[in-house]
Motif scaffolding. Structure first.
Motif, PDB file in Angstrom:
ATOM      1  N   GLY A 131      42.826  47.117  82.957  1.00  0.00           N
ATOM      2  CA  GLY A 131      43.404  46.385  81.839  1.00  0.00           C
ATOM      3  C   GLY A 131      44.917  46.323  81.909  1.00  0.00           C
ATOM      4  N   VAL A 132      45.554  47.421  82.335  1.00  0.00           N
ATOM      5  CA  VAL A 132      47.008  47.434  82.478  1.00  0.00           C
ATOM      6  C   VAL A 132      47.449  46.432  83.539  1.00  0.00           C
ATOM      7  N   ILE A 133      46.736  46.401  84.659  1.00  0.00           N
ATOM      8  CA  ILE A 133      47.060  45.447  85.727  1.00  0.00           C
ATOM      9  C   ILE A 133      46.871  44.010  85.230  1.00  0.00           C
ATOM     10  N   GLN A 134      45.779  43.790  84.505  1.00  0.00           N
ATOM     11  CA  GLN A 134      45.515  42.458  83.970  1.00  0.00           C
ATOM     12  C   GLN A 134      46.585  42.036  82.961  1.00  0.00           C
ATOM     13  N   ALA A 135      47.014  42.963  82.099  1.00  0.00           N
ATOM     14  CA  ALA A 135      48.057  42.665  81.118  1.00  0.00           C
ATOM     15  C   ALA A 135      49.371  42.321  81.815  1.00  0.00           C
ATOM     16  N   GLY A 136      49.703  43.067  82.869  1.00  0.00           N
ATOM     17  CA  GLY A 136      50.916  42.773  83.622  1.00  0.00           C
ATOM     18  C   GLY A 136      50.863  41.407  84.293  1.00  0.00           C
ATOM     19  N   ALA A 137      49.691  41.061  84.842  1.00  0.00           N
ATOM     20  CA  ALA A 137      49.538  39.764  85.498  1.00  0.00           C
ATOM     21  C   ALA A 137      49.663  38.627  84.487  1.00  0.00           C
ATOM     22  N   ILE A 138      49.089  38.813  83.308  1.00  0.00           N
ATOM     23  CA  ILE A 138      49.198  37.791  82.261  1.00  0.00           C
ATOM     24  C   ILE A 138      50.639  37.644  81.804  1.00  0.00           C
ATOM     25  N   PHE A 139      51.351  38.767  81.709  1.00  0.00           N
ATOM     26  CA  PHE A 139      52.743  38.722  81.256  1.00  0.00           C
ATOM     27  C   PHE A 139      53.619  37.942  82.226  1.00  0.00           C
ATOM     28  N   THR A 140      53.521  38.242  83.518  1.00  0.00           N
ATOM     29  CA  THR A 140      54.363  37.551  84.496  1.00  0.00           C
ATOM     30  C   THR A 140      54.019  36.066  84.582  1.00  0.00           C
ATOM     31  N   ARG A 141      52.733  35.745  84.521  1.00  0.00           N
ATOM     32  CA  ARG A 141      52.333  34.335  84.570  1.00  0.00           C
ATOM     33  C   ARG A 141      52.815  33.595  83.319  1.00  0.00           C
ATOM     34  N   ALA A 142      52.692  34.237  82.157  1.00  0.00           N
ATOM     35  CA  ALA A 142      53.112  33.591  80.909  1.00  0.00           C
ATOM     36  C   ALA A 142      54.623  33.369  80.883  1.00  0.00           C
ATOM     37  N   ILE A 143      55.404  34.369  81.293  1.00  0.00           N
ATOM     38  CA  ILE A 143      56.857  34.233  81.279  1.00  0.00           C
ATOM     39  C   ILE A 143      57.318  33.157  82.261  1.00  0.00           C
ATOM     40  N   ALA A 144      56.701  33.118  83.436  1.00  0.00           N
ATOM     41  CA  ALA A 144      57.075  32.101  84.414  1.00  0.00           C
ATOM     42  C   ALA A 144      56.737  30.703  83.910  1.00  0.00           C
ATOM     43  N   SER A 145      55.550  30.542  83.347  1.00  0.00           N
ATOM     44  CA  SER A 145      55.140  29.228  82.848  1.00  0.00           C
ATOM     45  C   SER A 145      56.003  28.790  81.668  1.00  0.00           C
ATOM     46  N   LEU A 146      56.275  29.715  80.758  1.00  0.00           N
ATOM     47  CA  LEU A 146      57.078  29.372  79.588  1.00  0.00           C
ATOM     48  C   LEU A 146      58.512  29.052  79.959  1.00  0.00           C
ATOM     49  N   SER A 147      59.041  29.710  80.971  1.00  0.00           N
ATOM     50  CA  SER A 147      60.413  29.403  81.393  1.00  0.00           C
ATOM     51  C   SER A 147      60.507  27.961  81.899  1.00  0.00           C
ATOM     52  N   CYS A 148      59.445  27.481  82.562  1.00  0.00           N
ATOM     53  CA  CYS A 148      59.422  26.084  83.005  1.00  0.00           C
ATOM     54  C   CYS A 148      59.334  25.135  81.816  1.00  0.00           C
ATOM     55  N   LEU A 149      58.491  25.472  80.844  1.00  0.00           N
ATOM     56  CA  LEU A 149      58.350  24.633  79.658  1.00  0.00           C
ATOM     57  C   LEU A 149      59.618  24.642  78.815  1.00  0.00           C
ATOM     58  N   TYR A 150      60.258  25.803  78.699  1.00  0.00           N
ATOM     59  CA  TYR A 150      61.509  25.879  77.953  1.00  0.00           C
ATOM     60  C   TYR A 150      62.594  25.045  78.621  1.00  0.00           C
ATOM     61  N   PHE A 151      62.604  25.018  79.941  1.00  0.00           N
ATOM     62  CA  PHE A 151      63.584  24.200  80.657  1.00  0.00           C
ATOM     63  C   PHE A 151      63.419  22.729  80.284  1.00  0.00           C
ATOM     64  N   ILE A 152      62.173  22.253  80.250  1.00  0.00           N
ATOM     65  CA  ILE A 152      61.919  20.862  79.862  1.00  0.00           C
ATOM     66  C   ILE A 152      62.301  20.635  78.412  1.00  0.00           C
ATOM     67  N   MET A 153      61.901  21.542  77.550  1.00  0.00           N
ATOM     68  CA  MET A 153      62.124  21.383  76.120  1.00  0.00           C
ATOM     69  C   MET A 153      63.609  21.385  75.766  1.00  0.00           C
ATOM     70  N   LEU A 154      64.399  22.172  76.478  1.00  0.00           N
ATOM     71  CA  LEU A 154      65.813  22.333  76.141  1.00  0.00           C
ATOM     72  C   LEU A 154      66.740  21.378  76.889  1.00  0.00           C
ATOM     73  N   THR A 155      66.244  20.687  77.909  1.00  0.00           N
ATOM     74  CA  THR A 155      67.113  19.820  78.704  1.00  0.00           C
ATOM     75  C   THR A 155      66.680  18.359  78.713  1.00  0.00           C
ATOM     76  N   VAL A 156      65.460  18.060  78.254  1.00  0.00           N
ATOM     77  CA  VAL A 156      64.970  16.683  78.251  1.00  0.00           C
ATOM     78  C   VAL A 156      64.692  16.258  76.810  1.00  0.00           C
ATOM     79  N   PRO A 157      65.430  15.295  76.258  1.00  0.00           N
ATOM     80  CA  PRO A 157      65.113  14.799  74.914  1.00  0.00           C
ATOM     81  C   PRO A 157      63.692  14.265  74.843  1.00  0.00           C
ATOM     82  N   PHE A 158      63.071  14.434  73.685  1.00  0.00           N
ATOM     83  CA  PHE A 158      61.656  14.091  73.565  1.00  0.00           C
ATOM     84  C   PHE A 158      61.408  12.606  73.802  1.00  0.00           C
TER      85      PHE A 158
END
Length: 270
Positions: free
Chosen positions: A115-142
């Protein structure tokens, strides 16, 4: 926060770059982050943070508030991922997965290594994916995002629904904030009982005002000769940047090569 995000999309230092380039760049990294290993995902999150905060000039405080919000949701799901339980009679079956635990009657709650390994894998995947989405959200007008989606063949109906939903997010948040301030000034949240009553009133008034705003939008569209398609006009001129293009392509190639190496190491161990 939402209004500030919308204004930053129009005033960031990467505003002059073509939106299609930014969407392609973040989209490729999003795909890589979904299928890559934790090391690559961490590098993607760090690299996109540099692009967002360093190159685009987005305030670090605003960006990391968004990151903290994502971490908070991850923390709420952490107990369900890490904590497991079993009957004491089956305790020998989990010895290899057991980190620590305690007895509760005839039941044993424990922290799972898997479970700890799975939680860590979910965390890294979520942060990486969200950083890409935040880049779009903060730099591209809707509006530019919708226009780019239309240019690549996205159905008009979908883009119009997205536009209306995006517009009503602001209406919803502004209305909720106004009602909440008015209730707080009148002592509506001084204890638990009044807080629940005030919250119920807020939800009711929010629904009523949202429906009224929706009716006003329909009337305004009809009065302006709405023909069934919302037209978005943009006169902004974009400039391509060789430096950013070279850095983006080089970085993506490096990440793909690193993922290839990581896969090779795993297969070698197996």
């Amino acid at each position: 926060m939402t209004i500030q995000i919308d204004s930053l999309a129009y005033t960031n230092r990467l505003r002059s770059l073509p939106p299609g380039h930014k969407l392609s760049f973040a989209g490729l990294l999003l795909i890589i982050s979904a299928v890559s290993h934790p090391l690559v995902q961490i590098l993607i999150a760090a690299w996109m943070s540099i692009w967002t905060v360093g190159y685009a000039g987005i305030p670090a405080k605003t960006y990391f508030k968004l990151v903290y919000a994502a971490i908070f949701f991850w923390l709420t799901s952490l107990p369900a991922l890490v904590i497991n339980g079993t009957d004491l009679a089956h305790l020998s079956l989990i010895e290899n997965d057991l980190i620590g635990g305690l007895n509760i009657g005839s039941y044993y709650l424990y922290i799972s290594h898997h479970g700890v390994i799975q939680a860590g894998a979910i965390f890294t995947r979520a942060i990486a994916s969200l950083s890409c989405l935040y880049f779009i959200m903060l730099t591209v007008p809707f509006s530019e995002l919708l226009q780019t989606l239309r240019n690549i063949g996205c159905p008009v109906l979908i883009t119009e629904i997205l536009l209306l939903m995006y517009r009503f997010i602001f209406v919803l948040l502004n209305t909720a904030n106004e009602i909440w301030i008015a209730q707080k000034v009148r002592g509506g949240y001084r204890n638990f009982s009044t807080s629940m009553k005030s919250l119920a009133l807020l939800i009711g008034q929010l629904l009523k005002r949202t429906l009224e705003n929706y009716r006003q939008v329909l009337l305004s569209l009809k009065s302006r000769g709405f023909t069934g398609e919302l037209q978005v006009w943009n006169s902004y001129r974009y400039r391509q940047s060789s430096r950013y293009s070279i850095e983006a392509i080089t970085g993506i190639i490096f990440l793909i090569a690193l993922e290839w190496v990581e896969n090779g190491r795993i297969f070698t161990r197996v």
